[in-house]
Design a protein around this motif. Structure first.
Motif, PDB file in Angstrom:
ATOM      1  N   VAL A   1     124.318  71.465 101.592  1.00 59.88           N
ATOM      2  CA  VAL A   1     125.256  70.395 101.954  1.00 59.88           C
ATOM      3  C   VAL A   1     125.306  69.302 100.884  1.00 59.88           C
ATOM      4  O   VAL A   1     126.234  68.488 100.859  1.00 59.88           O
ATOM      5  CB  VAL A   1     124.907  69.825 103.361  1.00 59.88           C
ATOM      6  CG1 VAL A   1     123.667  68.948 103.316  1.00 59.88           C
ATOM      7  CG2 VAL A   1     126.083  69.080 103.971  1.00 59.88           C
ATOM      8  N   ARG A   2     124.354  69.311  99.968  1.00 52.59           N
ATOM      9  CA  ARG A   2     124.414  68.362  98.841  1.00 52.59           C
ATOM     10  C   ARG A   2     125.693  68.558  98.022  1.00 52.59           C
ATOM     11  O   ARG A   2     126.085  67.681  97.254  1.00 52.59           O
ATOM     12  CB  ARG A   2     123.208  68.560  97.926  1.00 52.59           C
ATOM     13  CG  ARG A   2     121.931  68.046  98.564  1.00 52.59           C
ATOM     14  CD  ARG A   2     120.778  68.208  97.631  1.00 52.59           C
ATOM     15  NE  ARG A   2     119.639  67.430  98.079  1.00 52.59           N
ATOM     16  CZ  ARG A   2     118.595  67.130  97.321  1.00 52.59           C
ATOM     17  NH1 ARG A   2     118.560  67.532  96.067  1.00 52.59           N
ATOM     18  NH2 ARG A   2     117.599  66.427  97.793  1.00 52.59           N
ATOM     19  N   SER A   3     126.306  69.736  98.149  1.00 53.12           N
ATOM     20  CA  SER A   3     127.557  69.981  97.422  1.00 53.12           C
ATOM     21  C   SER A   3     128.768  69.395  98.134  1.00 53.12           C
ATOM     22  O   SER A   3     129.872  69.421  97.601  1.00 53.12           O
ATOM     23  CB  SER A   3     127.778  71.489  97.246  1.00 53.12           C
ATOM     24  OG  SER A   3     126.921  71.968  96.249  1.00 53.12           O
TER      25      SER A   3
ATOM     26  N   TRP B   1     127.079  73.085 110.275  1.00 51.41           N
ATOM     27  CA  TRP B   1     125.756  73.747 110.293  1.00 51.41           C
ATOM     28  C   TRP B   1     125.655  74.541 111.577  1.00 51.41           C
ATOM     29  O   TRP B   1     125.742  73.974 112.685  1.00 51.41           O
ATOM     30  CB  TRP B   1     124.624  72.725 110.227  1.00 51.41           C
ATOM     31  CG  TRP B   1     123.272  73.389 110.095  1.00 51.41           C
ATOM     32  CD1 TRP B   1     122.941  74.363 109.195  1.00 51.41           C
ATOM     33  CD2 TRP B   1     122.111  73.151 110.887  1.00 51.41           C
ATOM     34  NE1 TRP B   1     121.621  74.742 109.378  1.00 51.41           N
ATOM     35  CE2 TRP B   1     121.080  74.014 110.413  1.00 51.41           C
ATOM     36  CE3 TRP B   1     121.813  72.299 111.947  1.00 51.41           C
ATOM     37  CZ2 TRP B   1     119.806  74.057 110.961  1.00 51.41           C
ATOM     38  CZ3 TRP B   1     120.529  72.329 112.494  1.00 51.41           C
ATOM     39  CH2 TRP B   1     119.540  73.200 111.996  1.00 51.41           C
ATOM     40  N   ARG B   2     125.485  75.851 111.434  1.00 49.51           N
ATOM     41  CA  ARG B   2     125.337  76.728 112.613  1.00 49.51           C
ATOM     42  C   ARG B   2     123.848  77.017 112.776  1.00 49.51           C
ATOM     43  O   ARG B   2     123.259  77.771 111.993  1.00 49.51           O
ATOM     44  CB  ARG B   2     126.140  78.018 112.391  1.00 49.51           C
ATOM     45  CG  ARG B   2     125.911  79.100 113.453  1.00 49.51           C
ATOM     46  CD  ARG B   2     126.475  78.640 114.788  1.00 49.51           C
ATOM     47  NE  ARG B   2     126.387  79.681 115.807  1.00 49.51           N
ATOM     48  CZ  ARG B   2     125.452  79.705 116.767  1.00 49.51           C
ATOM     49  NH1 ARG B   2     124.499  78.784 116.819  1.00 49.51           N
ATOM     50  NH2 ARG B   2     125.485  80.648 117.674  1.00 49.51           N
ATOM     51  N   CYS B   3     123.255  76.387 113.784  1.00 46.25           N
ATOM     52  CA  CYS B   3     121.818  76.556 114.005  1.00 46.25           C
ATOM     53  C   CYS B   3     121.601  77.625 115.076  1.00 46.25           C
ATOM     54  O   CYS B   3     122.052  77.469 116.211  1.00 46.25           O
ATOM     55  CB  CYS B   3     121.225  75.224 114.458  1.00 46.25           C
ATOM     56  SG  CYS B   3     119.475  75.367 114.823  1.00 46.25           S
ATOM     57  N   HIS B   4     120.919  78.694 114.699  1.00 49.92           N
ATOM     58  CA  HIS B   4     120.709  79.789 115.660  1.00 49.92           C
ATOM     59  C   HIS B   4     119.366  79.672 116.358  1.00 49.92           C
ATOM     60  O   HIS B   4     119.031  80.522 117.178  1.00 49.92           O
ATOM     61  CB  HIS B   4     120.772  81.143 114.939  1.00 49.92           C
ATOM     62  CG  HIS B   4     122.117  81.438 114.354  1.00 49.92           C
ATOM     63  ND1 HIS B   4     123.074  82.174 115.016  1.00 49.92           N
ATOM     64  CD2 HIS B   4     122.675  81.079 113.171  1.00 49.92           C
ATOM     65  CE1 HIS B   4     124.157  82.266 114.258  1.00 49.92           C
ATOM     66  NE2 HIS B   4     123.942  81.609 113.135  1.00 49.92           N
ATOM     67  N   ILE B   5     118.569  78.664 115.990  1.00 49.79           N
ATOM     68  CA  ILE B   5     117.231  78.606 116.586  1.00 49.79           C
ATOM     69  C   ILE B   5     117.114  77.465 117.595  1.00 49.79           C
ATOM     70  O   ILE B   5     117.955  76.577 117.651  1.00 49.79           O
ATOM     71  CB  ILE B   5     116.121  78.545 115.517  1.00 49.79           C
ATOM     72  CG1 ILE B   5     116.257  77.307 114.666  1.00 49.79           C
ATOM     73  CG2 ILE B   5     116.141  79.794 114.654  1.00 49.79           C
ATOM     74  CD1 ILE B   5     115.199  77.221 113.577  1.00 49.79           C
TER      75      ILE B   5
ATOM     76  N   MET C   1     119.580  65.943 106.385  1.00 53.23           N
ATOM     77  CA  MET C   1     120.519  66.916 105.802  1.00 53.23           C
ATOM     78  C   MET C   1     121.513  67.375 106.860  1.00 53.23           C
ATOM     79  O   MET C   1     122.712  67.492 106.604  1.00 53.23           O
ATOM     80  CB  MET C   1     119.761  68.129 105.251  1.00 53.23           C
ATOM     81  CG  MET C   1     118.844  67.793 104.095  1.00 53.23           C
ATOM     82  SD  MET C   1     118.005  69.286 103.525  1.00 53.23           S
ATOM     83  CE  MET C   1     116.377  68.635 103.215  1.00 53.23           C
ATOM     84  N   VAL C   2     121.016  67.635 108.074  1.00 51.68           N
ATOM     85  CA  VAL C   2     121.912  68.083 109.156  1.00 51.68           C
ATOM     86  C   VAL C   2     122.995  67.030 109.388  1.00 51.68           C
ATOM     87  O   VAL C   2     124.168  67.358 109.598  1.00 51.68           O
ATOM     88  CB  VAL C   2     121.107  68.320 110.460  1.00 51.68           C
ATOM     89  CG1 VAL C   2     122.045  68.631 111.622  1.00 51.68           C
ATOM     90  CG2 VAL C   2     120.091  69.440 110.276  1.00 51.68           C
TER      91      VAL C   2
ATOM     92  N   GLN D   1     119.276  65.078 119.409  1.00 49.58           N
ATOM     93  CA  GLN D   1     120.246  63.999 119.256  1.00 49.58           C
ATOM     94  C   GLN D   1     120.618  63.892 117.795  1.00 49.58           C
ATOM     95  O   GLN D   1     119.736  63.803 116.929  1.00 49.58           O
ATOM     96  CB  GLN D   1     119.625  62.709 119.732  1.00 49.58           C
ATOM     97  CG  GLN D   1     120.102  62.394 121.128  1.00 49.58           C
ATOM     98  CD  GLN D   1     120.085  60.931 121.433  1.00 49.58           C
ATOM     99  OE1 GLN D   1     119.205  60.221 120.974  1.00 49.58           O
ATOM    100  NE2 GLN D   1     121.033  60.487 122.215  1.00 49.58           N
ATOM    101  N   LEU D   2     121.902  63.912 117.530  1.00 49.85           N
ATOM    102  CA  LEU D   2     122.367  63.871 116.143  1.00 49.85           C
ATOM    103  C   LEU D   2     123.543  62.922 116.025  1.00 49.85           C
ATOM    104  O   LEU D   2     124.276  62.708 117.001  1.00 49.85           O
ATOM    105  CB  LEU D   2     122.835  65.272 115.709  1.00 49.85           C
ATOM    106  CG  LEU D   2     121.768  66.351 115.535  1.00 49.85           C
ATOM    107  CD1 LEU D   2     122.424  67.716 115.341  1.00 49.85           C
ATOM    108  CD2 LEU D   2     120.871  66.026 114.345  1.00 49.85           C
ATOM    109  N   ALA D   3     123.743  62.451 114.795  1.00 53.84           N
ATOM    110  CA  ALA D   3     124.859  61.529 114.579  1.00 53.84           C
ATOM    111  C   ALA D   3     126.159  62.276 114.308  1.00 53.84           C
ATOM    112  O   ALA D   3     127.142  61.682 113.892  1.00 53.84           O
ATOM    113  CB  ALA D   3     124.521  60.620 113.400  1.00 53.84           C
ATOM    114  N   VAL D   4     126.167  63.586 114.488  1.00 53.20           N
ATOM    115  CA  VAL D   4     127.394  64.367 114.240  1.00 53.20           C
ATOM    116  C   VAL D   4     127.767  65.126 115.518  1.00 53.20           C
ATOM    117  O   VAL D   4     126.898  65.386 116.360  1.00 53.20           O
ATOM    118  CB  VAL D   4     127.202  65.368 113.067  1.00 53.20           C
ATOM    119  CG1 VAL D   4     126.932  64.631 111.779  1.00 53.20           C
ATOM    120  CG2 VAL D   4     126.076  66.366 113.357  1.00 53.20           C
ATOM    121  N   PRO D   5     129.067  65.478 115.671  1.00 52.29           N
ATOM    122  CA  PRO D   5     129.468  66.213 116.882  1.00 52.29           C
ATOM    123  C   PRO D   5     128.756  67.557 116.978  1.00 52.29           C
ATOM    124  O   PRO D   5     128.494  68.199 115.964  1.00 52.29           O
ATOM    125  CB  PRO D   5     130.972  66.432 116.702  1.00 52.29           C
ATOM    126  CG  PRO D   5     131.394  65.546 115.600  1.00 52.29           C
ATOM    127  CD  PRO D   5     130.194  65.220 114.774  1.00 52.29           C
TER     128      PRO D   5
END
Ligand code: UDP
Length: 485
Positions: free
Chosen positions: A205-207, A217-221, A237-238, A254-258
């Motif tokens: 995501v740095r790019s 970001w698709r988190c499967h875990i 990073m997320v 809890q995240l700052a993104v949808p």
């Protein structure tokens, strides 16, 4: 869906030697008519029926020692076309998918993960990517590369994010980030949408700042109980992504993104899941020395401690004291899992010289064989201690099999206890439910039927594809999400 007349499944988990209080008279009669069952009175006064192993025919012994495992990858099958799914989901559903895709024509997508073979993510991408392309949503799939040190670290992160212990040092962070940099230099980021799967490629995501695309970001875990240090390192990073997707509401932070919920999925027309001729299933069983005339318990999994293969052997041993059965443990090493060989050795040690434990270390091109093993099984087991979603459970449900699985990760989304399968929490519980199913075949068959319906409604690739198409439209500003409050 549930048949009211069926016997109630066992609800308590107890050690089998104390006897099965839910066994009916018919079960007892059936068990007593088994010539290899002998009576035995336990110290508690229960009449126990012990199973006595009869000699295994020589050809099975021989084949189990030397299973015929395909050493070369077979030619890849012609991939199914989107129209082929009409026979499973119906035309109206298919029309909806085509309609959603039409609006995205000309848009480009890149999916990135850490392995091309082995494990559930590769399994999904192998089918999702060609279908998106057929629908003219141009999609590329890239796999990141790294040395053994990188995969040791990402395996450590994986276990730590599942709640395991981990000693995160600045040096480990540097190695992780420097491999990410190498991959960032190698991969071109020119698409409209980037979907990065799981923690291994997270730092790509740095790019983002250099692209015009949207990043997901698709988190499967399961992130419900992560190691604070590792999560503290990865979370910033997320939060640079435009959205995060989880496989179950229980997995999120809890995240700052949808955040969005996507169930993973299986492809009903893939080699792993398509219908098979009985003669082919017979042949595969013959190749591996599996006796189709006796009950078959199967766990398909990478040889990974979190899948608890040794616990499965212990459960089988408890069942086997009373009921005849064979146990098949089939798996292989994913290329991003350096622990596989050590776990395989532990599994072989736990099996000892029991001729009815069949351990198969399969190459990655064994989809048809795995399909046949699952279809030949009397019961599918997935006794995981931690799990992402557990695609092997979905595969079992789709094949109308009764599934006994650990109540962890996404498995309870798939298994509604006593309706679409049986959930367990211990070796003893696992043994108890297996034995219950072996002695109540009508109930087992009903679970299988319900399980298939549940999988069809929720976990097929066509359902997943539709969700991606809708999310892409939302992220690209072509559709607005509804208000949730
Ligand atoms: N699988 C396989 N070969 C193996 C072991 C597993 O093809 O030797 C497949 C299995 O059929 C399933 C996937 O890999 O489709 C495993 O996905 P799951 O979500 O159960 O577990 P993961 O490996 O992703 O933790």
């Amino acid at each position: 869906m549930e048949n009211d007349k069926k016997p109630a499944a066992a609800t308590t988990e107890q050690d089998l030697p104390r006897g099965n209080p839910t066994a009916t008279k018919e079960d007892q009669a059936r068990d007593n008519s088994n010539p290899s069952a002998i009576n035995h009175t336990s110290p508690t006064g229960f009449r126990e029926r012990r199973f006595r192993q009869t000699t295994l025919p020589a050809h099975f012994v021989e084949r189990r020692k030397r299973p015929r495992i395909q050493t070369e990858p077979p030619p890849p099958p012609a991939p199914p076309r989107i129209g082929d799914y009409a026979s499973i989901i119906g035309m109206p559903e298919l029309d909806e998918i085509r309609f959603l895709a039409r609006h995205l024509k000309g848009k480009t997508v890149k999916m990135v993960n850490s392995t091309a073979v082995g494990g559930g993510v590769a399994e999904i991408l192998n089918r999702l990517v060609p279908l998106m392309n057929e629908l003219e949503v141009s999609t590329k799939w890239e796999v990141i590369t790294g040395g053994n040190d990188f995969y040791e670290i990402t395996k450590g992160y994986h276990n730590a994010l599942h709640g395991g212990d981990y000693n995160l040092t600045p040096q480990i962070e540097d190695i992780f980030l420097s491999y990410s940099e190498q991959n960032r230099q190698r991969i071109e980021f020119v698409e409209d949408l980037f979907v990065i799967h799981d923690p291994q490629p997270l730092a790509l995501v740095r790019s983002k700042a250099d692209t015009r695309g949207r990043w997901v970001w698709r988190c499967h875990i399961d992130l419900s109980n992560p190691h604070p240090g590792v999560w503290g390192f990865l979370k910033p990073m997320v939060e640079q992504y435009d959205a995060a997707i989880f496989s179950s509401p229980a997995f999120t932070r809890q995240l700052a993104v949808p955040q969005y919920l996507f169930f993973p999925s299986i492809d009903p027309l893939s080699e792993k899941n398509k219908d098979l001729e009985e003669s082919y299933i017979d042949k595969v069983c013959d190749d591996f020395g599996i006796d189709r005339s006796r009950p078959i318990l199967t766990q398909i999994s990478r040889f990974d401690r979190l899948k608890d293969p040794v616990g499965v052997i212990e459960a089988y041993k408890l069942v086997k004291k009373y009921t005849d059965c064979q146990l098949v443990l089939a798996g292989g090493g994913a290329t991003d899992d350096p622990e596989g060989a050590a776990v395989l050795q532990e599994v072989m040690d736990a099996a000892g010289d029991d001729p009815d434990v069949i351990i198969l270390n399969l190459p990655p091109w064994s989809a048809l064989e795995i399909n046949a093993l699952q279809r030949a099984s009397t019961i599918i087991i997935q006794k995981s201690l931690k799990e992402g979603f557990g695609l092997t459970v979905t595969e079992g449900l789709w094949k109308e099999k009764p599934v006994v699985a650990g109540a962890v990760g996404g498995i309870p989304n798939q298994i509604i206890h006593k309706l679409t399968g049986l959930l367990v929490h211990s070796v003893e519980g696992c043994a108890y439910q297996i034995r219950y199913l072996l002695t109540h075949p009508e109930f087992a068959a009903q679970l299988g039927k319900n399980g298939r319906e549940h999988a069809k409604e929720n976990f097929l690739i066509t359902v997943n594809l539709k969700r991606w198409l809708i999310l892409f439209q939302i992220l690209l500003g072509m559709a607005k999400p509804g208000k949730t409050s």
